[in-house]
Design a protein around this motif. Structure first.
Motif, PDB file in Angstrom:
ATOM      1  N   ILE A   1     -46.498  62.884  -7.276  1.00  0.00           N
ATOM      2  CA  ILE A   1     -45.255  62.710  -6.637  1.00  0.00           C
ATOM      3  C   ILE A   1     -44.059  62.668  -7.605  1.00  0.00           C
ATOM      4  O   ILE A   1     -44.047  61.902  -8.687  1.00  0.00           O
ATOM      5  CB  ILE A   1     -45.297  61.248  -5.885  1.00  0.00           C
ATOM      6  N   VAL A   2     -42.990  63.559  -7.418  1.00  0.00           N
ATOM      7  CA  VAL A   2     -41.961  63.885  -8.393  1.00  0.00           C
ATOM      8  C   VAL A   2     -40.709  63.983  -7.624  1.00  0.00           C
ATOM      9  O   VAL A   2     -40.856  64.005  -6.568  1.00  0.00           O
ATOM     10  CB  VAL A   2     -42.433  65.155  -9.266  1.00  0.00           C
ATOM     11  N   GLY A   3     -39.803  63.826  -8.364  1.00  0.00           N
ATOM     12  CA  GLY A   3     -38.270  64.101  -8.194  1.00  0.00           C
ATOM     13  C   GLY A   3     -37.462  64.786  -8.592  1.00  0.00           C
ATOM     14  O   GLY A   3     -37.789  65.508  -9.801  1.00  0.00           O
ATOM     15  N   VAL A   4     -36.514  65.593  -8.031  1.00  0.00           N
ATOM     16  CA  VAL A   4     -35.546  66.578  -8.612  1.00  0.00           C
ATOM     17  C   VAL A   4     -34.155  66.196  -8.054  1.00  0.00           C
ATOM     18  O   VAL A   4     -33.775  65.679  -6.913  1.00  0.00           O
ATOM     19  CB  VAL A   4     -35.796  68.128  -8.032  1.00  0.00           C
ATOM     20  N   GLY A   5     -33.158  65.998  -9.217  1.00  0.00           N
ATOM     21  CA  GLY A   5     -31.865  65.434  -8.997  1.00  0.00           C
ATOM     22  C   GLY A   5     -30.916  66.555  -8.836  1.00  0.00           C
ATOM     23  O   GLY A   5     -31.154  67.552  -8.195  1.00  0.00           O
ATOM     24  N   CYS A   6     -29.689  66.522  -9.496  1.00  0.00           N
ATOM     25  CA  CYS A   6     -28.664  67.344  -9.231  1.00  0.00           C
ATOM     26  C   CYS A   6     -28.620  68.619 -10.194  1.00  0.00           C
ATOM     27  O   CYS A   6     -27.908  69.705  -9.891  1.00  0.00           O
ATOM     28  CB  CYS A   6     -27.261  66.650  -9.677  1.00  0.00           C
TER      29      CYS A   6
ATOM     30  N   ILE B   1     -41.427  69.422  -0.431  1.00  0.00           N
ATOM     31  CA  ILE B   1     -40.370  68.271  -0.457  1.00  0.00           C
ATOM     32  C   ILE B   1     -40.919  67.588   0.811  1.00  0.00           C
ATOM     33  O   ILE B   1     -41.167  68.092   1.847  1.00  0.00           O
ATOM     34  CB  ILE B   1     -39.142  69.039  -0.180  1.00  0.00           C
ATOM     35  N   LEU B   2     -40.801  66.293   0.356  1.00  0.00           N
ATOM     36  CA  LEU B   2     -41.099  65.156   1.414  1.00  0.00           C
ATOM     37  C   LEU B   2     -39.985  64.591   1.995  1.00  0.00           C
ATOM     38  O   LEU B   2     -39.748  64.617   3.250  1.00  0.00           O
ATOM     39  CB  LEU B   2     -42.005  64.221   0.820  1.00  0.00           C
ATOM     40  N   TYR B   3     -39.090  64.421   1.172  1.00  0.00           N
ATOM     41  CA  TYR B   3     -37.614  63.610   1.683  1.00  0.00           C
ATOM     42  C   TYR B   3     -36.562  64.261   0.854  1.00  0.00           C
ATOM     43  O   TYR B   3     -36.738  64.453  -0.372  1.00  0.00           O
ATOM     44  CB  TYR B   3     -37.748  62.253   1.263  1.00  0.00           C
ATOM     45  N   CYS B   4     -35.528  64.305   1.516  1.00  0.00           N
ATOM     46  CA  CYS B   4     -34.255  64.664   0.763  1.00  0.00           C
ATOM     47  C   CYS B   4     -32.864  63.628   1.211  1.00  0.00           C
ATOM     48  O   CYS B   4     -32.908  63.767   2.461  1.00  0.00           O
ATOM     49  CB  CYS B   4     -33.896  66.155   1.251  1.00  0.00           C
ATOM     50  N   GLY B   5     -32.306  63.116   0.426  1.00  0.00           N
ATOM     51  CA  GLY B   5     -31.237  62.400   0.666  1.00  0.00           C
ATOM     52  C   GLY B   5     -29.955  63.208   0.684  1.00  0.00           C
ATOM     53  O   GLY B   5     -30.082  64.372   0.672  1.00  0.00           O
ATOM     54  N   VAL B   6     -28.977  62.554   1.519  1.00  0.00           N
ATOM     55  CA  VAL B   6     -27.787  63.406   2.175  1.00  0.00           C
ATOM     56  C   VAL B   6     -26.786  62.486   1.400  1.00  0.00           C
ATOM     57  O   VAL B   6     -26.184  61.689   1.649  1.00  0.00           O
ATOM     58  CB  VAL B   6     -27.745  63.212   3.607  1.00  0.00           C
ATOM     59  N   CYS B   7     -26.136  63.318   0.339  1.00  0.00           N
ATOM     60  CA  CYS B   7     -25.244  62.838  -0.360  1.00  0.00           C
ATOM     61  C   CYS B   7     -23.768  63.433   0.348  1.00  0.00           C
ATOM     62  O   CYS B   7     -23.808  64.304   0.768  1.00  0.00           O
ATOM     63  CB  CYS B   7     -25.265  63.486  -1.622  1.00  0.00           C
ATOM     64  N   HIS B   8     -22.788  62.745  -0.113  1.00  0.00           N
ATOM     65  CA  HIS B   8     -21.228  62.927   0.554  1.00  0.00           C
ATOM     66  C   HIS B   8     -21.029  64.660   0.030  1.00  0.00           C
ATOM     67  O   HIS B   8     -20.148  65.202   0.399  1.00  0.00           O
ATOM     68  CB  HIS B   8     -20.252  62.118   0.104  1.00  0.00           C
ATOM     69  N   SER B   9     -21.252  64.746  -1.224  1.00  0.00           N
ATOM     70  CA  SER B   9     -21.267  65.938  -1.910  1.00  0.00           C
ATOM     71  C   SER B   9     -21.811  67.266  -1.075  1.00  0.00           C
ATOM     72  O   SER B   9     -21.459  68.070  -1.099  1.00  0.00           O
ATOM     73  CB  SER B   9     -21.890  66.224  -3.431  1.00  0.00           C
ATOM     74  N   ASP B  10     -23.074  67.016  -0.485  1.00  0.00           N
ATOM     75  CA  ASP B  10     -23.526  67.926   0.524  1.00  0.00           C
ATOM     76  C   ASP B  10     -22.509  68.323   1.728  1.00  0.00           C
ATOM     77  O   ASP B  10     -22.481  69.415   2.140  1.00  0.00           O
ATOM     78  CB  ASP B  10     -24.897  67.421   1.141  1.00  0.00           C
TER      79      ASP B  10
ATOM     80  N   THR C   1     -28.315  79.191  -6.197  1.00  0.00           N
ATOM     81  CA  THR C   1     -29.646  78.287  -5.895  1.00  0.00           C
ATOM     82  C   THR C   1     -29.487  77.605  -4.676  1.00  0.00           C
ATOM     83  O   THR C   1     -28.264  77.220  -4.267  1.00  0.00           O
ATOM     84  CB  THR C   1     -29.575  77.445  -7.343  1.00  0.00           C
ATOM     85  N   TYR C   2     -30.697  77.097  -4.249  1.00  0.00           N
ATOM     86  CA  TYR C   2     -30.783  76.469  -3.001  1.00  0.00           C
ATOM     87  C   TYR C   2     -31.350  74.904  -3.054  1.00  0.00           C
ATOM     88  O   TYR C   2     -32.386  74.798  -3.745  1.00  0.00           O
ATOM     89  CB  TYR C   2     -31.620  77.288  -1.978  1.00  0.00           C
ATOM     90  N   GLY C   3     -30.851  74.235  -2.566  1.00  0.00           N
ATOM     91  CA  GLY C   3     -31.172  72.728  -2.652  1.00  0.00           C
ATOM     92  C   GLY C   3     -32.409  72.216  -1.878  1.00  0.00           C
ATOM     93  O   GLY C   3     -33.212  72.910  -1.247  1.00  0.00           O
ATOM     94  N   GLY C   4     -32.294  71.030  -1.556  1.00  0.00           N
ATOM     95  CA  GLY C   4     -33.486  70.113  -0.887  1.00  0.00           C
ATOM     96  C   GLY C   4     -33.490  70.239   0.293  1.00  0.00           C
ATOM     97  O   GLY C   4     -34.533  69.779   1.131  1.00  0.00           O
TER      98      GLY C   4
ATOM     99  N   GLU D   1     -31.091  65.281  -3.829  1.00  0.00           N
ATOM    100  CA  GLU D   1     -31.789  63.980  -4.016  1.00  0.00           C
ATOM    101  C   GLU D   1     -33.272  64.119  -3.386  1.00  0.00           C
ATOM    102  O   GLU D   1     -33.526  63.618  -2.170  1.00  0.00           O
ATOM    103  CB  GLU D   1     -31.234  62.723  -3.149  1.00  0.00           C
ATOM    104  N   ILE D   2     -34.069  64.693  -4.136  1.00  0.00           N
ATOM    105  CA  ILE D   2     -35.306  65.425  -3.605  1.00  0.00           C
ATOM    106  C   ILE D   2     -36.451  64.624  -4.263  1.00  0.00           C
ATOM    107  O   ILE D   2     -36.767  64.445  -5.516  1.00  0.00           O
ATOM    108  CB  ILE D   2     -35.542  67.009  -4.095  1.00  0.00           C
ATOM    109  N   ILE D   3     -37.481  64.096  -3.264  1.00  0.00           N
ATOM    110  CA  ILE D   3     -38.583  63.684  -3.578  1.00  0.00           C
ATOM    111  C   ILE D   3     -39.808  64.527  -2.976  1.00  0.00           C
ATOM    112  O   ILE D   3     -39.715  64.920  -1.592  1.00  0.00           O
ATOM    113  CB  ILE D   3     -38.892  62.232  -2.910  1.00  0.00           C
ATOM    114  N   GLY D   4     -40.919  64.803  -3.750  1.00  0.00           N
ATOM    115  CA  GLY D   4     -41.891  65.791  -3.323  1.00  0.00           C
ATOM    116  C   GLY D   4     -43.234  65.629  -3.988  1.00  0.00           C
ATOM    117  O   GLY D   4     -43.285  64.988  -4.822  1.00  0.00           O
ATOM    118  N   ARG D   5     -44.005  66.505  -3.593  1.00  0.00           N
ATOM    119  CA  ARG D   5     -45.489  66.531  -4.094  1.00  0.00           C
ATOM    120  C   ARG D   5     -45.804  67.756  -4.785  1.00  0.00           C
ATOM    121  O   ARG D   5     -45.411  68.960  -4.225  1.00  0.00           O
ATOM    122  CB  ARG D   5     -46.586  66.221  -3.042  1.00  0.00           C
ATOM    123  N   VAL D   6     -46.298  67.751  -5.836  1.00  0.00           N
ATOM    124  CA  VAL D   6     -46.454  68.965  -6.721  1.00  0.00           C
ATOM    125  C   VAL D   6     -47.687  69.792  -6.079  1.00  0.00           C
ATOM    126  O   VAL D   6     -48.729  69.230  -5.841  1.00  0.00           O
ATOM    127  CB  VAL D   6     -46.933  68.709  -8.188  1.00  0.00           C
TER     128      VAL D   6
END
Length: 350
Positions: free
Chosen positions: A83-88, A34-43, A128-131, A63-68
């Protein structure tokens, strides 16, 4: 495999460094650094236990951006280094009506969909564990291709939630040229709604309670801005909107906005308040065949469509970068709406 993460151990404990287990890469899995993770109000809601069914330790982040870093033997769409993303979502039943229709977010399977953090929607099975972590392993079906430039990647992260949450209803209700569209609220969701509706070619009117945000909304792409506390400004738009996207997650008077819809117009809600909205007037709906609707994130194919559209049009979120250690102050600022418009964690700081 044990990796670094930040977790809340209880609703009253601050997020702090810990280690969590990630599964080994299976045949159809993609392992992602994981390179970057956004901070959502849901968090914030989840970490503080403000929603029912929260499971601890809780590692937020969807809100995950990372490298395989590795792929299973049967994976075809991703390669090491991509470079890929993973959402909710990170899984669903895959065979119900909604999943077959590419709308996994409405999965009607026994457990609903598997959340990136907090496990299955119905609370069954393992957590499960997030970003907010160094890496994540995800089934290839739920991994998204990122085509933005590398220098944009941090600002792409919020598209995985804020972007798709606004894109999905805009697309479903055919927002585009010739449509007058309202965006209620100028925050993490609303600022993306303005950008996307503008890029889709609609005439965009932003609604805010704060006169100080009028120029901000124009800068984001709004053609007009209405201060919703001003009754004259509201009345000037009566019966004129084809569609209104309401991003506000606090209880408020829905009638004030449904009265602005044309006959057959729709207002779609994407914010979930912690207590109910005042009951809307039924007559306000009946006498002009108006609708109040809801929408939840978007399916995987739809999310990929949104990401590709944003890459083509140079659209990203407006973000403020933080270190992982600054998450608690960021939560406090987010509660006060003191961010333009999304925090993103540089996961190199974990």
């Amino acid at each position: 495999m044990q990796i670094k993460a930040f977790a809340a151990q209880s609703p009253t404990s601050p997020l702090a460094a810990t280690t969590i287990a990630r599964r080994e890469t299976g045949p159809k899995d993609v392992a992602i650094d994981i390179l970057y993770c956004g901070v959502c109000h849901s968090d914030l809601h989840a970490a503080r236990g403000e929603w029912p069914g929260m499971r601890y330790p809780l590692v937020p982040g969807h809100e995950i951006i990372g490298r395989v870093s590795a792929t299973g033997d049967l994976v075809k769409a991703q390669q090491v280094g991509d470079i890929v993303g993973v959402g909710c979502m990170v899984d669903s039943c895959r065979h119900c009506y909604s999943c077959d229709d590419g709308q996994e977010q409405y999965c009607e399977g026994q457990h609903g969909w598997l959340q990136t953090y907090n496990g299955w929607l119905d609370g069954s099975g393992e957590n499960t564990y997030g970003g907010y972590s160094a890496s994540i392993t995800v089934d290839e079906h739920f991994v998204l291709k990122i085509r933005h430039q590398e220098e944009q990647l941090a600002a792409v992260a919020p598209l995985l939630c804020a972007g798709i949450t606004t894109w999905s209803p805009l697309r479903h209700w055919d927002v585009g040229p010739g449509k007058k569209v309202g965006i209620v609220g100028i925050g993490g969701l609303g600022h993306m709604g303005i950008k996307l509706a503008h890029a889709l070619g609609a005439h965009v009117v932003a609604f805010t309670t704060s006169p100080s945000k009028v120029q901000d909304a124009r800068d984001l792409g709004a053609d007009e801005v209405v201060v919703s506390r001003n009754p004259d400004e509201m009345a000037a738009h009566a019966r004129s909107f084809d569609f209104i996207l309401n991003t506000v997650a606090a209880p408020h008077d829905l009638d004030a906005f449904t009265a602005l819809l044309k006959r057959d117009g729709t207002m779609t809600l994407v914010g979930v308040p912690d207590s109910p909205h005042p009951s809307p007037s039924v007559a306000n709906l009946i006498f002009s065949r108006r609708q109040i609707a809801g929408s939840l994130i978007g399916g995987i194919a739809e999310t990929q469509e949104m990401l590709d559209f944003c890459a083509e049009h140079g659209i990203t979120s407006d973000v403020e970068m933080i270190a992982m250690s600054d998450i608690e102050p960021a939560f406090e600022r987010m509660k006060k709406s003191n961010v333009k418009y999304r925090f993103v964690i540089d996961m190199a700081t974990i």
